[in-house]
Design an enzyme around this catalytic site. Structure first.
Site, mmCIF file in Angstrom:
data_model
loop_
_atom_site.group_PDB
_atom_site.id
_atom_site.type_symbol
_atom_site.label_atom_id
_atom_site.label_comp_id
_atom_site.label_asym_id
_atom_site.label_seq_id
_atom_site.Cartn_x
_atom_site.Cartn_y
_atom_site.Cartn_z
ATOM 1 N N THR A 421 -49.359 93.735 82.561
ATOM 2 C CA THR A 421 -49.389 93.960 83.999
ATOM 3 C C THR A 421 -48.027 94.571 84.287
ATOM 4 O O THR A 421 -47.136 94.502 83.452
ATOM 5 C CB THR A 421 -49.560 92.606 84.712
ATOM 6 O OG1 THR A 421 -50.802 92.078 84.298
ATOM 7 C CG2 THR A 421 -49.524 92.718 86.216
ATOM 8 N N ASN A 441 -55.041 93.919 82.970
ATOM 9 C CA ASN A 441 -55.098 92.583 82.379
ATOM 10 C C ASN A 441 -54.363 92.534 81.040
ATOM 11 O O ASN A 441 -53.240 92.962 80.965
ATOM 12 C CB ASN A 441 -56.533 92.048 82.303
ATOM 13 C CG ASN A 441 -56.543 90.542 82.125
ATOM 14 O OD1 ASN A 441 -55.549 89.878 82.387
ATOM 15 N ND2 ASN A 441 -57.643 89.985 81.679
HETATM 16 O O1 DON Z 1 -54.480 89.266 87.708
HETATM 17 C C1 DON Z 1 -54.035 88.462 86.895
HETATM 18 O O2 DON Z 1 -53.621 87.358 87.194
HETATM 19 C C2 DON Z 1 -53.973 88.885 85.448
HETATM 20 N N1 DON Z 1 -54.964 89.881 85.181
HETATM 21 C C3 DON Z 1 -52.584 89.366 85.156
HETATM 22 C C4 DON Z 1 -52.420 89.747 83.714
HETATM 23 C C5 DON Z 1 -51.016 89.915 83.301
HETATM 24 O O3 DON Z 1 -50.106 89.657 84.038
HETATM 25 C C6 DON Z 1 -50.843 90.363 81.903
HETATM 26 N N2 DON Z 1 -49.492 90.679 81.623
HETATM 27 N N3 DON Z 1 -48.652 90.042 81.285
#
Ligand code: DON
Length: 610
Positions: A421, A441
């Site tokens: 992210t 994701n």
């Molecule tokens: O929206 C969410 O909470 C997750 N899809 C976030 C994923 C994420 O932060 C991956 N990276 N580190």
């Protein structure tokens, strides 16, 4: 002779300028310097030479940056902090040209899709918080949606068991992407420069390539096998080098992605959600049992939402509401923290870590039960943030003894992370502030590139609860509130946040990190407001995480010293060291109005300001 040599080096210099400048400067220089002339022409030659030199130095000055850049940057007017130096430069140049924070956001977002494909995206979604100088704060939800053909048990086999990996990799893992509509929706309402201009740097970076960092080279080499495994044609995956390994500084060229950006420049929303891009995307999904249809694409719309707001020690916090759990969870944590003197208890002392853990344990239990897309589930927002409920939760905390997570239930009305992210923070010269967290994701999303369109699809469907009691990739649990339903948005932990103090902008903050996002933002806010750190220290300080289940305190390696760990174990806590947590990119406004941009030292993150 010497004259001709000097002339040649000047001509070499001109050839590095852009083509238009070449057309003007090149023939003049050639005429004045290389060709032998005699008589009166000699004088004309000197005048022409003078004009050409003035022109070139003008060009050079235009090309020269007037901003500072680095991990820590101070500025008096404007600041951009993002996960990649090239994207940060794109943003600050938009601000230098007089664009506003929303213009810079659009340019940075598309640039990140090119230069930071691990998380920057066209095939994902996210959330935007935007504060205007008047103090009005709005939030935009461009989170992905479940396709219309999605259903609650779609990741279970005939025995009701979860099919390993189905919600994580391959076309079935993707939700309908929201990023492009999100950027265009925000731009239509608040942007000031033409969309075409804002997307041009991203187009150029994709078409002409950019030098990759050492971290990126390692990453692409590491993921090579995975990319080949999940794609139909390995020759069209931009991140797979066909001849050998990537090295730092090599150019990554992405022609298909450039063509997709061009279609958006030409046709706006329809350049992505309809026509060639949508057709390529749907064809890619169908080739692997994916269920996104053209109608899903055509129907996608970002939504303006009410921000979650609250007070903490005299500051006002604005963060993202459902379908993010971030805003409510962060506010619950801060409201509970107000019952204690966190600053006096000391940074990373056993007492502080114990209290933070106990609060986090309770907040994540509530998250698992009560939070989901508010368009589909009645989220008890008022109740979760009610002072009496917060106080009752605080009263359950024993100041010297850990609670067993099994005994912590959610409010009754009646796990190793990747860094896929990304967050960016922007402040413009007129005081507009933008805080955006966006994602596909986990590591490179579903690993599937849309052939011919050059971008990665998300694996956001894993953020739904595929089955009650079965944790997702971040170890998060969920139930009915976050069950899969057609067109529903999956629950997120992303917490883009804006903090205001005395009516003025104070902080712009956010981070990636899956389930750890909420606790990372919480810690940075505490580091500044309670532990009185500057933004650089607040961002680089070690982080510690707890999420109710599994029942472990997860400190970044070396974040807690051995004595503190021993004291915590004595209180009954279990501790498991882990790798780095989050990449916080944040901006702090000092009492004198000076901006401090801090790019997280854990990544290639970069700040630039003037
Ligand atoms: O929206 C969410 O909470 C997750 N899809 C976030 C994923 C994420 O932060 C991956 N990276 N580190």
């Amino acid at each position: 002779m010497l004259f001709a040599e000097v002339g040649q080096s000047l001509i070499d210099f001109i050839s590095k300028l852009d083509p238009l400048k070449n057309i003007i400067a090149y023939p003049i220089m050639k005429f004045t310097l290389i060709h032998p002339v005699s008589g009166k022409l000699r004088y004309i030659r000197f005048i022409a030479l003078f004009v050409a030199m003035a022109y070139i130095s003008g060009c050079a000055r235009i090309g020269k940056k007037e901003y500072q850049e680095g991990k820590t940057v101070y500025g008096n007017k404007a600041m951009v902090v993002s996960a990649h130096p090239e994207a940060t430069r794109v943003g600050i140049e938009v601000l230098e040209k007089g664009g506003n924070a929303v213009d810079a956001m659009v340019a940075v977002h598309f640039a990140l899709a090119v230069v930071y494909p691990a998380a920057g995206n066209l095939g994902g979604g996210g959330f935007m918080m935007y504060r205007q100088p008047s103090g009005e704060v709005v939030s935009l939800d461009f989170r992905e949606k479940a396709p219309m053909a999605a259903y609650e048990e779609m990741y279970q086999d005939e025995n009701g068991d979860i099919i390993d990996g189905l919600s994580l990799a391959g076309p079935m893992a993707s939700g309908v992407p929201g990023s492009v509509d999100g950027m265009l929706t925000a731009h239509a309402k608040y942007g000031s420069l033409p969309l075409k201009t804002l997307l041009q740097p991203a187009y150029k970076l994709a078409r002409g390539g950019f030098p990759i960092t050492a971290k990126q080279a390692n990453n692409y080499n590491r993921y090579r096998k995975t990319f080949i495994e999940h794609n139909r044609d390995s020759t069209v995956i931009p991140l797979v080098k066909l001849d050998g390994e990537w090295e730092e500084g090599e150019l990554l060229v992405q022609k298909d992605l450039a063509a997709t950006i061009k279609r958006i420049q030409k046709s706006g929303r329809d350049g992505f959600y309809k026509g060639k891009t949508a057709e390529l995307l749907v064809a890619e999904m169908k080739a692997g049992n994916g269920i996104i249809e053209l109608e899903d694409m055509a129907k996608y719309q970002a939504k303006w939402r009410e921000p979650v707001t609250g007070k903490y020690r005299g500051a006002t916090i604005y963060s993202m509401g459902p379908p993010s759990s971030g805003g409510i969870a962060l506010m619950q944590l801060l409201k509970m923290s107000e019952h204690f003197s966190m600053g006096d208890l000391g940074f990373h002392s056993p007492e502080t870590i114990h209290l933070m853990t106990e609060m986090e344990r309770r907040v994540y239990a509530d998250r698992a039960k009560h939070l989901g897309d508010a368009d589909f589930w009645d989220v008890p927002k008022e109740e979760l943030l009610d002072d009496r409920y917060i106080t009752s939760r605080v009263k359950q905390i024993n100041p010297t003894k850990a609670t067993d997570s099994e005994e912590v239930l959610a409010m009754k009305l009646d796990y190793q992370e990747s860094e896929e992210t990304t967050h960016y923070s922007i402040v413009d010269a007129n005081g507009h502030a933008v805080s955006v967290t966006t994602t596909i994701n986990s590591g490179y999303g579903s690993k599937v590139f849309v052939s011919g369109a050059g971008f990665l699809m998300n694996n956001e469907m894993d953020d739904f609860s595929s089955k009650p009691g079965v944790p997702n990739v971040y170890g998060l649990l969920g139930g009915k509130a976050n069950a899969i339903q057609p067109e529903k948005r999956m629950l997120s932990a992303m917490t883009p946040t804006i903090v205001e103090k005395d009516g003025k902008l104070k902080m712009v903050v956010g981070t990636p990190g899956g389930s750890t996002i909420i606790t990372s933002v919480y810690q940075v806010v505490l580091n500044v407001l309670d532990h009185e750190m500057n933004m650089t220290d607040a961002v680089s300080a070690g982080r510690v995480h707890h999420q109710w289940k599994p029942n472990f305190i997860f400190p970044e390696r070396d974040a807690l010293d051995p004595t503190t760990k021993k004291a915590l174990e004595k209180m009954g806590h279990q501790i498991k060291d882990r790798g780095s947590i989050g990449r916080v990119d944040a901006i702090l406004v000092g009492a004198d109005g000076q901006l401090e941009g801090a790019g997280d030292p854990r990544g290639d993150d970069w700040a630039a300001g003037f």
